[in-house]
Design a protein around this motif. Sequence first.
Motif, PDB file in Angstrom:
ATOM      1  N   THR B  27       0.901  -1.130   0.003  1.00 41.93           N
ATOM      2  CA  THR B  27       0.099   0.213  -0.062  1.00 41.93           C
ATOM      3  C   THR B  27       1.044   1.303  -0.156  1.00 41.93           C
ATOM      4  OG1 THR B  27      -0.198   0.362   2.407  1.00 41.93           O
ATOM      5  CG2 THR B  27      -1.597  -1.205   1.485  1.00 41.93           C
ATOM      6  N   ALA B  28       0.172   2.396  -0.409  1.00 44.71           N
ATOM      7  CA  ALA B  28       0.994   3.636  -0.346  1.00 44.71           C
ATOM      8  C   ALA B  28       1.486   4.198   0.915  1.00 44.71           C
ATOM      9  CB  ALA B  28       0.087   4.786  -1.154  1.00 44.71           C
ATOM     10  N   ILE B  29       0.790   3.633   1.986  1.00 44.66           N
ATOM     11  CA  ILE B  29       1.255   3.931   3.217  1.00 44.66           C
ATOM     12  C   ILE B  29       2.139   3.262   3.717  1.00 44.66           C
ATOM     13  CG2 ILE B  29       0.138   4.100   5.575  1.00 44.66           C
ATOM     14  CD1 ILE B  29      -2.488   4.812   4.450  1.00 44.66           C
ATOM     15  N   SER B  30       2.123   2.010   3.527  1.00 47.55           N
ATOM     16  CA  SER B  30       3.178   1.081   4.049  1.00 47.55           C
ATOM     17  C   SER B  30       4.737   1.532   3.299  1.00 47.55           C
ATOM     18  CB  SER B  30       3.002  -0.298   3.728  1.00 47.55           C
ATOM     19  OG  SER B  30       3.286  -0.498   2.498  1.00 47.55           O
ATOM     20  N   LEU B  31       4.518   1.929   2.135  1.00 45.73           N
ATOM     21  CA  LEU B  31       5.592   2.283   1.244  1.00 45.73           C
ATOM     22  C   LEU B  31       6.344   3.756   1.987  1.00 45.73           C
ATOM     23  CD1 LEU B  31       4.749   1.220  -2.216  1.00 45.73           C
ATOM     24  CD2 LEU B  31       6.727   0.447  -0.781  1.00 45.73           C
ATOM     25  N   ALA B  32       5.292   4.587   2.376  1.00 40.16           N
ATOM     26  CA  ALA B  32       5.514   5.656   2.810  1.00 40.16           C
ATOM     27  C   ALA B  32       6.445   5.513   4.407  1.00 40.16           C
ATOM     28  CB  ALA B  32       4.259   6.682   3.032  1.00 40.16           C
ATOM     29  N   GLY B  60      -9.338  -1.734  -3.750  1.00 41.67           N
ATOM     30  CA  GLY B  60     -10.331  -2.664  -3.128  1.00 41.67           C
ATOM     31  C   GLY B  60      -9.526  -2.459  -1.606  1.00 41.67           C
ATOM     32  N   ALA B  61     -10.309  -3.385  -0.602  1.00 37.22           N
ATOM     33  CA  ALA B  61      -9.750  -3.389   0.612  1.00 37.22           C
ATOM     34  C   ALA B  61      -8.413  -3.951   0.987  1.00 37.22           C
ATOM     35  CB  ALA B  61     -10.811  -4.117   1.361  1.00 37.22           C
ATOM     36  N   THR B  62      -8.111  -4.911  -0.007  1.00 32.36           N
ATOM     37  CA  THR B  62      -6.606  -5.503   0.153  1.00 32.36           C
ATOM     38  C   THR B  62      -5.919  -5.291  -0.990  1.00 32.36           C
ATOM     39  OG1 THR B  62      -7.602  -7.788  -0.853  1.00 32.36           O
ATOM     40  CG2 THR B  62      -7.533  -7.538   1.686  1.00 32.36           C
ATOM     41  N   GLY B  63      -6.067  -3.957  -1.426  1.00 30.10           N
ATOM     42  CA  GLY B  63      -5.486  -3.531  -2.559  1.00 30.10           C
ATOM     43  C   GLY B  63      -3.893  -3.243  -2.493  1.00 30.10           C
ATOM     44  N   GLY B  64      -3.555  -2.668  -3.604  1.00 29.04           N
ATOM     45  CA  GLY B  64      -2.111  -1.959  -3.255  1.00 29.04           C
ATOM     46  C   GLY B  64      -1.387  -1.951  -4.759  1.00 29.04           C
ATOM     47  N   TYR B  65      -0.206  -1.874  -4.713  1.00 27.68           N
ATOM     48  CA  TYR B  65       0.692  -1.965  -5.742  1.00 27.68           C
ATOM     49  C   TYR B  65       1.735  -2.952  -6.008  1.00 27.68           C
ATOM     50  CZ  TYR B  65      -0.928   2.935  -6.820  1.00 27.68           C
ATOM     51  OH  TYR B  65      -1.884   4.009  -6.835  1.00 27.68           O
ATOM     52  N   ARG B  66       2.134  -3.232  -7.080  1.00 20.49           N
ATOM     53  CA  ARG B  66       3.051  -4.243  -7.345  1.00 20.49           C
ATOM     54  C   ARG B  66       3.686  -3.954  -8.468  1.00 20.49           C
ATOM     55  NH1 ARG B  66       1.291  -9.860  -6.169  1.00 20.49           N
ATOM     56  NH2 ARG B  66      -0.747  -9.114  -5.893  1.00 20.49           N
ATOM     57  N   LEU B  67       5.010  -4.457  -8.644  1.00 21.96           N
ATOM     58  CA  LEU B  67       5.851  -4.093  -9.856  1.00 21.96           C
ATOM     59  C   LEU B  67       5.038  -4.828 -11.173  1.00 21.96           C
ATOM     60  CD1 LEU B  67       9.698  -4.117  -8.431  1.00 21.96           C
ATOM     61  CD2 LEU B  67       8.211  -2.116  -9.401  1.00 21.96           C
ATOM     62  N   ALA B  68       5.067  -3.998 -12.243  1.00 18.65           N
ATOM     63  CA  ALA B  68       4.609  -4.955 -13.496  1.00 18.65           C
ATOM     64  C   ALA B  68       5.396  -5.926 -13.887  1.00 18.65           C
ATOM     65  CB  ALA B  68       4.042  -4.006 -14.144  1.00 18.65           C
ATOM     66  N   ARG B  69       6.851  -5.331 -13.633  1.00 23.49           N
ATOM     67  CA  ARG B  69       7.739  -6.279 -14.576  1.00 23.49           C
ATOM     68  C   ARG B  69       8.897  -6.722 -13.515  1.00 23.49           C
ATOM     69  NH1 ARG B  69       6.914  -2.487 -18.491  1.00 23.49           N
ATOM     70  NH2 ARG B  69       8.850  -1.277 -18.492  1.00 23.49           N
ATOM     71  N   ALA B  70      10.021  -7.523 -14.100  1.00 26.76           N
ATOM     72  CA  ALA B  70      10.969  -7.764 -13.360  1.00 26.76           C
ATOM     73  C   ALA B  70      11.808  -6.856 -13.016  1.00 26.76           C
ATOM     74  CB  ALA B  70      11.654  -9.024 -13.613  1.00 26.76           C
ATOM     75  N   PRO B  71      12.629  -6.559 -11.806  1.00 24.98           N
ATOM     76  CA  PRO B  71      13.457  -5.310 -11.674  1.00 24.98           C
ATOM     77  C   PRO B  71      14.343  -5.170 -12.926  1.00 24.98           C
ATOM     78  CG  PRO B  71      13.192  -6.600  -9.790  1.00 24.98           C
ATOM     79  CD  PRO B  71      12.522  -7.315 -10.742  1.00 24.98           C
TER      80      PRO B  71
END
Lengths: 155, 155
Positions: B27-32, B60-71
């Motif tokens: 989530t944006a908050i956890s990354l912050a 949604g409730a358990t949403g968040g971000y993820r890298l779309a591709r490998a680093p």
Amino acid sequence: MIRLSKLTDYAVVVMTAMIQGDGGPHTAISLAERTGLPAPTVSKILKLLARDGLMASHRGATGGYRLARAPDAINVAQIIAAIDGPIALTDCVEGAAGACGVESLCPRRGNWDRVNRAVRGALEGVSLADMARPSFPDPVLPKAAPALPATADAI
Amino acid sequence: MIRLSKLTDYAVVVMTAMIQGDGGPHTAISLAERTGLPAPTVSKILKLLARDGLMASHRGATGGYRLARAPDAINVAQIIAAIDGPIALTDCVEGAAGACGVESLCPRRGNWDRVNRAVRGALEGVSLADMARPSFPDPVLPKAAPALPATADAI
DNA sequence: GCAATCCGGACCAAATCAGTACCCTTTAAG
DNA sequence: CTTAAAGGGTACTGATTTGGTCCGGATTGC
């Protein structure tokens, strides 16, 4: 946008204008007329270039500026450094306890250096002589599009 | 100074922080919290990255971000383009009858493209995985200098 | 239905930059 | 020697950009 300052663009214009002239010294005013740029701005650019040794200035009644080196001995990186100062891609954080946590994440900084070196090499590979070259390899349509030269190529 | 915006620097910090975490969405908050950056800023960065397809977002409730591709399939040029937009080194003149005379001098523009391409190539050569690597090849003196990391290397 | 999260704008304050003007020093011509 | 032309430096101002914030709305899981 990683764009370099307009003054740097002007500097290239001024320097190429000097190449096209005869070997004699150019005054700031004559260069301003030839390029269409405001005279004070041209003067400022010339001063910055002279400070970094890219120009040789001659004072007095018949003074003026002259390129200090041959056009192919001057590269874009030098011009940018003269106008915009040393090129740093990131400032990371200049102070101490800024954001960035406790710099525990700032090993990243070391890798920006790698990027900086790559960019520097790319800029050093283009000389003023390259910039002054007619450039257009396309024999057809030298000016097909209307007067919208506008923004340079995007990365 | 050709420096890229601070947001781009932050973007790299955030993305490397995502690599170090588990595979789950962030989530944006956890990354912050993990990066020490202000939460709204992190959110803005993530939005920009997602818009360009570098992130996969899940609402949604358990949403968040993820890298779309490998680093190692993401390079610095893509990150810069996502945050700062298309990278144009010069704007030359955006309108019509600006300075620059009557664009009789603007063949120079074609050569800026050459510079742009060189820079682009340099930036594409560095992947996100490179930026996340420990980086320091020097086994000795991992932190000899005082706390003045500050500005990155100059060109 | 409720809560948590992302999404997409608009918005404001601060820093930076481009451009200008002023005054001084230096040099060569007359 | 005098005078004029040119560079050298500094300071100021206006405009553009940027970094950062906030809000309402949409979407998903519990």
